[in-house]
Design a protein around this motif. Structure first.
Motif, short mmCIF file in Angstrom:
data_model
loop_
_atom_site.label_atom_id
_atom_site.label_comp_id
_atom_site.label_asym_id
_atom_site.label_seq_id
_atom_site.Cartn_x
_atom_site.Cartn_y
_atom_site.Cartn_z
N THR A 67 47.02 25.49 -22.96
CA THR A 67 48.32 24.83 -22.91
C THR A 67 49.44 25.84 -23.07
OG1 THR A 67 47.27 22.94 -23.96
CG2 THR A 67 49.65 22.92 -23.87
N ALA A 68 49.27 26.74 -24.06
CA ALA A 68 50.31 27.74 -24.32
C ALA A 68 50.48 28.66 -23.11
CB ALA A 68 49.96 28.55 -25.56
N MET A 69 49.37 29.02 -22.48
CA MET A 69 49.46 29.91 -21.32
C MET A 69 50.20 29.22 -20.18
SD MET A 69 45.68 31.61 -21.38
CE MET A 69 45.77 32.29 -19.73
N GLU A 70 49.91 27.94 -20.00
CA GLU A 70 50.58 27.21 -18.93
C GLU A 70 52.07 27.07 -19.23
OE1 GLU A 70 49.85 23.19 -16.51
OE2 GLU A 70 48.30 23.67 -17.98
N ALA A 71 52.37 26.81 -20.52
CA ALA A 71 53.77 26.68 -20.92
C ALA A 71 54.53 27.98 -20.66
CB ALA A 71 53.86 26.30 -22.39
N ARG A 72 53.80 29.09 -20.72
CA ARG A 72 54.47 30.37 -20.49
C ARG A 72 54.41 30.79 -19.03
NH1 ARG A 72 52.19 34.07 -25.27
NH2 ARG A 72 53.72 35.54 -24.49
N GLY A 73 54.12 29.84 -18.18
CA GLY A 73 54.25 30.09 -16.75
C GLY A 73 53.04 30.70 -16.09
N TYR A 74 51.88 30.63 -16.74
CA TYR A 74 50.69 31.21 -16.11
C TYR A 74 50.20 30.29 -15.00
CZ TYR A 74 46.07 33.12 -15.36
OH TYR A 74 44.97 33.67 -14.78
N ARG A 75 49.98 30.85 -13.82
CA ARG A 75 49.43 30.05 -12.71
C ARG A 75 48.50 30.91 -11.86
NH1 ARG A 75 55.17 29.51 -9.42
NH2 ARG A 75 56.25 30.89 -10.84
N ARG A 110 51.46 37.83 -9.64
CA ARG A 110 51.62 38.30 -10.99
C ARG A 110 51.81 39.82 -10.98
NH1 ARG A 110 48.54 38.62 -15.75
NH2 ARG A 110 49.58 37.41 -17.35
#
Lengths: 279, 265
Positions: free
Chosen positions: B221-229, B234
């Motif tokens: 969740t934290a990774m996604e919140a920080r824009g990881y896709r 990248r």
């Protein structure tokens, strides 16, 4: 009145396979540069709101507008760049092998060129006063330090808004003060909007405005002064009033002529020791 | 727990070996592991040993430290030595104890094979002793880069490796905490029969697993919140820089390989 940076209109949300709404018909706005606190007991729906704001959860009904634009699939990545979310557990949001790697993580995700990353990391680490720890691994940092690294990771993206989702609840008092002090400074100096989600009224007392949530609905909204006047109503929904507020009302009950309004600990002390000399 | 086993540990330093590009180190060690099998006589083994010893010396890690770390595998080396000593029946009989006879070829073979094993472990240990795990990960990701064209999820694998490395200390701490909590509730981790000890370990593993899943969920969740896709679009903060010295070391290994080919019988 200026255009609100965030506005939520009639938002409802239900977790899959549940009949009860976690968030029901919630509306509020936040101004640029404001410190807004959402308070509520566990399960009041406040964290669900945080997750909806950056598109981790999708509202069933209602609209979320950030920076004047509707939050949807097309805008979610821009929103995640401009809005940073600090979670509760300091360990479970630390992705990088070292402090600098972790700050770089969100920059990498957003395709920032490496040369600019170095500059932005240096700038961000300075803002949270963690310069000496740039090469530290997470297990050598305290909880408060890890949360400050999380904040630096957000700052590196030059955000408009920071959401603290119970970000201080797992910290010791010193770590909590470090984190809040850092965010307060950013709020004042850079006019970064802060949305602090907490069950700690002591922490919420420092906000410009409070929203009280209960069972997925907004119960009250107002300045700390207005909210603390609700007194026992807050206690009934499982919130613990700050010590100074409780003390103030008890003293008043005992007939001690304190001035009206609510107190922080410092204000209460000030009021008490000047009580007789003022007359 | 593992304080005398140094395989997999990193010793901070600033030696030439420490500063080599992790890709170069990976290639050197990989090549070395392959060419060790070219050696088949005294001259070639001497050459290989010389190279490994020079490599270790350049790392500036005290020999006593490395030797201490290699001690646990000495038993395996000794076993290999004895096995070959008695099982190889070539050349003249040198010594006879009852039914067992030691041949000249046995001694030679025993020494060579155990030396080969020792050299392999020494070189791979040198890699981990002088390279941080995250550098190894970067090196692997970069070296496997071309496989992306074959749809091998190199970026994802490297990220997985980096995250697991990052969480090792966290999970160790957690394990210790759970052990103490369970010990406070009367679980005995040290004594008792085997079956009892297994039961005690279950009381440790179950909470550890549950919390790991929770961690994984929150981390995602934290990774996604920080824009990881995913790896697409990248940029990378960690950069590897290939220096002339890296080429020199690789050339040295190539030279070693060539010499081995010439000298082997």
């Amino acid at each position: 009145m200026a255009e609100p940076i965030l506005s939520i209109e009639g938002v409802s949300f239900r977790y899959p396979n549940q009949s009860d709404y976690a968030v029901q018909n919630v509306s509020f706005t936040a101004e640029r540069g404001e410190w807004l606190a959402i308070v509520g007991h566990n399960g009041s729906g406040k964290s669900t709101i945080a997750r909806m704001l950056i598109g981790l959860l999708r509202p069933e009904r209602g609209a979320i507008r950030l920076f004047g634009r509707l939050l949807n699939d097309a805008t979610v990545w821009e929103v995640r760049r401009r809005v940073g979310l600090v979670f509760q557990n300091p360990d479970n949001q630390f992705v990088g092998a070292t402090v600098e790697d972790d700050i770089a993580f969100a920059l990498e995700n957003n395709g920032i060129p490496r040369s600019e990353m170095v500059e932005r990391i240096r700038e961000a680490i300075r803002q949270v006063h963690m310069e000496p720890f740039l090469h530290y691994e997470p297990h050598r940092l305290s909880g408060g330090q890890k949360q400050r690294v999380a904040i630096a990771g957000i700052l590196a993206l030059r955000p408009d808004m920071i959401i603290l989702d119970e970000a201080t609840s797992m910290l010791d008092p010193r770590g909590r003060e470090e984190v809040l002090e850092t965010v307060r400074r950013l709020n004042r100096q850079q006019r970064i909007t802060v949305l602090s989600i907490t069950h700690d009224l002591e922490e919420a007392a420092k906000a410009d405005r409070l929203i009280v949530m209960n069972k997925g609905e907004v119960m009250a909204e107002g300045t700390p002064e207005q909210i603390f006047r609700l007194g026992s109503k807050l206690e009934r929904i499982g919130l613990d009033l700050p010590f100074a507020v409780k003390m103030g009302s008890r003293l008043r009950e005992q007939g001690i002529p304190l001035r009206a309004g609510y107190f922080t600990t410092e204000e209460l002390v000030e009021e008490l020791w000047t009580l007789y000399s003022k007359k | 727990m593992t304080n005398h086993l140094i395989i997999g540990q990193y010793v901070p330093g600033h030696s030439v070996i420490h500063r080599l590009d992790p890709r170069a180190k990976l290639l050197i060690v990989f090549a070395y592991v392959l060419i060790v099998f070219l050696a088949n006589n005294a001259a070639t083994y001497a050459l290989l040993s010389l190279f490994a010893l020079a490599f270790a010396a350049l790392s500036r890690i005290p020999f006593s430290f490395i030797a201490r770390g290699l001690k646990p595998i000495l038993w395996v080396v000794l076993f290999t030595l004895l096995l070959h000593l008695f099982m190889t029946k070539e050349g003249d009989v040198i010594y006879q104890i009852g039914a067992l006879s030691v041949y000249e070829g046995g001694i030679k073979q025993g020494i060579f094979i155990s030396l080969r094993f020792l050299l392999l472990v020494l070189m791979t240990t040198m890699l981990t002793l002088t390279t941080t795990p995250i550098e190894v990960t970067d090196g692997v990701e970069s070296l496997l880069g071309p496989l992306k064209k074959m749809r091998v999820p190199v970026h994802e694998l490297a990220l997985m490796m980096a995250i697991s490395l990052r969480f090792i200390p966290t999970l160790m701490e957690e394990t210790e905490k759970i052990m103490k909590a369970q010990a406070a509730r009367g679980v005995d981790f040290s004594g008792g029969r085997f079956s009892e000890r297994m039961k005690a370990i279950v009381s440790l593993l179950v909470p550890l697993f549950i919390s790991s899943f929770k961690r994984a969920d929150e981390l995602a969740t934290a990774m996604e919140a920080r824009g990881y896709r995913g790896g697409e679009g990248r940029t990378k903060f960690r950069q590897l820089a290939w220096k002339p010295v890296d080429t020199v070391f690789l050339a040295a290994v190539a030279l070693l390989a060539a010499l081995l080919c010439l000298l082997r019988s």
